[in-house]
Enzyme design. Structure first.
Site, PDB file in Angstrom:
ATOM      1  CG  ASN A  46       2.921   1.878  13.027  1.00  0.00           C
ATOM      2  OD1 ASN A  46       3.785   1.324  13.692  1.00  0.00           O
ATOM      3  ND2 ASN A  46       1.741   1.341  12.798  1.00  0.00           N
ATOM      4  CD  GLU A  59       7.033   2.761   5.746  1.00  0.00           C
ATOM      5  OE1 GLU A  59       6.359   3.188   6.709  1.00  0.00           O
ATOM      6  OE2 GLU A  59       6.648   1.833   5.014  1.00  0.00           O
ATOM      7  CB  CYS A  90       1.351   3.103   2.332  1.00  0.00           C
ATOM      8  SG  CYS A  90       1.823   4.725   2.975  1.00  0.00           S
TER       9      CYS A  90
HETATM   10  N1  THU Z   1       1.792   1.784   8.098  1.00  0.00           N
HETATM   11  C1  THU Z   1       3.116   2.098   8.111  1.00  0.00           C
HETATM   12  O1  THU Z   1       3.678   2.441   9.159  1.00  0.00           O
HETATM   13  N2  THU Z   1       3.802   2.050   6.955  1.00  0.00           N
HETATM   14  C2  THU Z   1       3.262   1.704   5.756  1.00  0.00           C
HETATM   15  O2  THU Z   1       3.938   1.803   4.723  1.00  0.00           O
HETATM   16  C3  THU Z   1       1.904   1.177   5.689  1.00  0.00           C
HETATM   17  C4  THU Z   1       1.080   1.374   6.906  1.00  0.00           C
HETATM   18  C5  THU Z   1       1.037   1.878   9.343  1.00  0.00           C
HETATM   19  C6  THU Z   1       0.014   2.997   9.373  1.00  0.00           C
HETATM   20  C7  THU Z   1      -0.975   2.478  10.382  1.00  0.00           C
HETATM   21  O3  THU Z   1      -0.509   2.866  11.680  1.00  0.00           O
HETATM   22  C8  THU Z   1      -0.887   0.982  10.274  1.00  0.00           C
HETATM   23  O4  THU Z   1       0.304   0.694   9.575  1.00  0.00           O
HETATM   24  C9  THU Z   1      -2.059   0.338   9.542  1.00  0.00           C
HETATM   25  O5  THU Z   1      -2.245   0.901   8.290  1.00  0.00           O
END
Ligand code: THU
Length: 150
Positions: A46, A59, A90
């Site tokens: 992320n 992802e 998510c």
């Molecule tokens: N996040 C992801 O990288 N993948 C997901 O499927 C859910 C959330 C990240 C986005 C943000 O940087 C942090 O987690 C908190 O939501």
């Protein structure tokens, strides 16, 4: 269905990618490792931003990197977090992975955490009722009936 050993190796790569996450706002670090049909593994993490809405999930950074390299066929993805149980992708990431899931196929998913937990599932199990290109195309109005913005 991918064998457990291959999926476990993918989990380790997701954990390694997680260490490169840029998450100074949420402090929630996520790593992803995407196994492509040709055997390549593309990692993602992320990447957050001071303008919160611009944060992008691990992802989707992996999918975007793979597509940019010419890879569009995915067998599996491992996702690493520190959550217990390991966090699921998510909704936005499920839809993006669905774009690259063949109509009669599936993508294996391994959810892992840094405490050693492993949860195996698939995209279709997590995301039934995928909205896909076929649904879009069957419901599109002729271009002549849609108004341009200006
Ligand atoms: N996040 C992801 O990288 N993948 C997901 O499927 C859910 C959330 C990240 C986005 C943000 O940087 C942090 O987690 C908190 O939501």
């Amino acid at each position: 269905m991918l064998d457990d050993a291959t999926l476990d190796a993918l989990g380790l790569q997701a954990l390694a990618a997680r260490r490169r996450a840029y998450a100074p706002y949420s402090h929630f670090l996520v790593g992803a490792a995407l196994l492509c049909d040709d055997g390549a593994v593309i990692e993602g993490c992320n990447v957050e931003n001071a303008s919160y809405g611009l944060c992008i999930c691990a992802e989707r950074t992996a999918v975007a990197a793979a597509v940019a390299q010419g890879r569009r066929h995915f067998r599996a993805v491992a996702i690493a977090t520190a959550s217990t149980p390991p966090a699921t992708p998510c909704g936005m990431c499920r839809q993006v992975l669905a774009e690259f899931t063949p109509p009669n196929g599936d993508i294996d998913i391994l959810l892992v955490n840094d405490a050693g937990a492993r949860v195996r599932t698939t995209l279709r199990a997590l995301f039934p009722g995928i909205f896909d290109m076929a649904q879009l195309q069957s419901g599109q109005s002729p271009a002549s009936t849609t108004e341009p913005a200006r």
